[in-house]
Design an enzyme around this catalytic site. Structure first.
Site, PDB file in Angstrom:
ATOM      1  N   GLU A  21      18.417  52.737 -21.654  1.00 20.81           N
ATOM      2  CA  GLU A  21      18.116  52.555 -23.079  1.00 20.81           C
ATOM      3  C   GLU A  21      17.389  53.785 -23.655  1.00 20.81           C
ATOM      4  OE1 GLU A  21      19.368  49.951 -24.519  1.00 20.81           O
ATOM      5  OE2 GLU A  21      19.898  48.830 -22.718  1.00 20.81           O
ATOM      6  N   PHE A  44      14.253  40.364 -22.487  1.00 18.32           N
ATOM      7  CA  PHE A  44      15.193  39.771 -23.451  1.00 18.32           C
ATOM      8  C   PHE A  44      16.277  40.788 -23.812  1.00 18.32           C
ATOM      9  CE2 PHE A  44      16.476  39.127 -27.914  1.00 18.32           C
ATOM     10  CZ  PHE A  44      16.854  37.785 -27.902  1.00 18.32           C
ATOM     11  N   TYR A  82      19.831  41.475 -26.205  1.00 20.99           N
ATOM     12  CA  TYR A  82      20.549  41.001 -27.406  1.00 20.99           C
ATOM     13  C   TYR A  82      21.835  41.785 -27.632  1.00 20.99           C
ATOM     14  CZ  TYR A  82      18.220  45.157 -29.079  1.00 20.99           C
ATOM     15  OH  TYR A  82      17.777  46.455 -29.183  1.00 20.99           O
ATOM     16  N   GLY A  83      22.066  42.844 -26.843  1.00 21.29           N
ATOM     17  CA  GLY A  83      23.269  43.671 -26.983  1.00 21.29           C
ATOM     18  C   GLY A  83      24.004  43.698 -25.655  1.00 21.29           C
ATOM     19  N   SER A  84      24.172  44.882 -25.116  1.00 20.84           N
ATOM     20  CA  SER A  84      24.906  44.979 -23.842  1.00 20.84           C
ATOM     21  C   SER A  84      24.188  44.244 -22.713  1.00 20.84           C
ATOM     22  CB  SER A  84      25.110  46.445 -23.451  1.00 20.84           C
ATOM     23  OG  SER A  84      23.896  47.042 -23.040  1.00 20.84           O
TER      24      SER A  84
HETATM   25  C1  SIN Z   1      19.898  45.061 -25.448  1.00 23.34           C
HETATM   26  O1  SIN Z   1      21.029  44.766 -25.062  1.00 23.34           O
HETATM   27  O2  SIN Z   1      18.985  44.222 -25.420  1.00 23.34           O
HETATM   28  C2  SIN Z   1      19.567  46.428 -25.932  1.00 23.34           C
HETATM   29  C3  SIN Z   1      20.647  47.137 -26.619  1.00 23.34           C
HETATM   30  C4  SIN Z   1      21.849  47.413 -25.752  1.00 23.34           C
HETATM   31  O3  SIN Z   1      21.665  47.872 -24.616  1.00 23.34           O
HETATM   32  O4  SIN Z   1      22.973  47.180 -26.196  1.00 23.34           O
END
Ligand code: SIN
Length: 202
Positions: free
Chosen positions: A90, A11, A13-15
């Site tokens: 990450e 899952f 939620y950001g990049s």
């Molecule tokens: C994500 O996108 O799920 C983790 C945070 C990111 O890489 O911005």
């Protein structure tokens, strides 16, 4: 609903929403309960540098909240390389966490996400909106400007019809600053979807 036994839903939620760069077989909008998306994580390696970290998204526990993002199904044969790439990408404070995913069609599956927990070494925590906006407007790192990260996330959330007042308010505040201030670097071209070639985000 769950995927084949040797595959995993990851899952984002950001990049990971707008630049997955992982070899997924399928992607779906999904929701995780008990978490909210917040720009409370420092970025020393992507959208900032060690002496001037940027501000990127993490998930913060909140029993009353939920967060929508995109889940990617990774075949078992590609998992090892995917974990290696994502663990590297990450690495600045995020760790894997098992979650339950709810899809828009009412089905559900187990999955994994990367969360930067409250108090990790790069954690910035909350700040007043104008302060966070100014921080983002002024930060950049090896992966590009911090405002580019925010713009891409907000744009993709809008496209996927995912509501997130925290992200949209922050983006409006940053755009106001950008209009009032000196010109900011333009956003880079849109991503071309999943597949091979992992990049170093966020
Ligand atoms: C994500 O996108 O799920 C983790 C945070 C990111 O890489 O911005």
């Amino acid at each position: 609903m769950s995927g084949p036994a040797d595959g995993v839903w990851i899952f984002g939620y950001g990049s990971l929403i707008w630049r997955p760069d992982i070899p997924f077989l399928e992607s779906r909008v999904a929701r995780v309960r008990g978490w909210k998306r917040r720009f409370w994580q420092g970025s020393h390696d992507h959208r900032g540098v060690p002496h001037a970290p940027g501000r990127v998204a993490t998930l913060v526990p909140d029993a009353d909240a939920s967060c929508e993002g995109v889940a990617y199904f990774i075949d078992g044969v590609r998992l090892q390389e995917t974990w290696a790439d994502l663990d590297h990408r990450e690495k600045n404070g995020y760790r894997r966490e098992a979650v339950r995913l709810e899809f828009r069609d009412g089905t559900a599956a187990d999955g994994v996400l990367y969360v930067a927990p409250v108090g990790n070494r790069a954690y910035l925590g909350p700040a007043p909106l104008p302060e966070m906006a100014a921080h983002i407007a002024g930060s950049a790192g090896p992966s590009g400007t911090n405002i580019d990260y925010l713009r891409r996330l907000a744009g993709e959330l809008q496209r996927l019809e995912i509501d997130d007042p925290h992200v949209f308010r922050l983006e409006r505040c940053v755009e106001d600053l950008a209009r009032a201030d000196a010109p900011l670097p333009p956003a880079r071209p849109a991503p071309t979807g999943g597949g091979a070639g992992l990049q170093r985000e966020p």
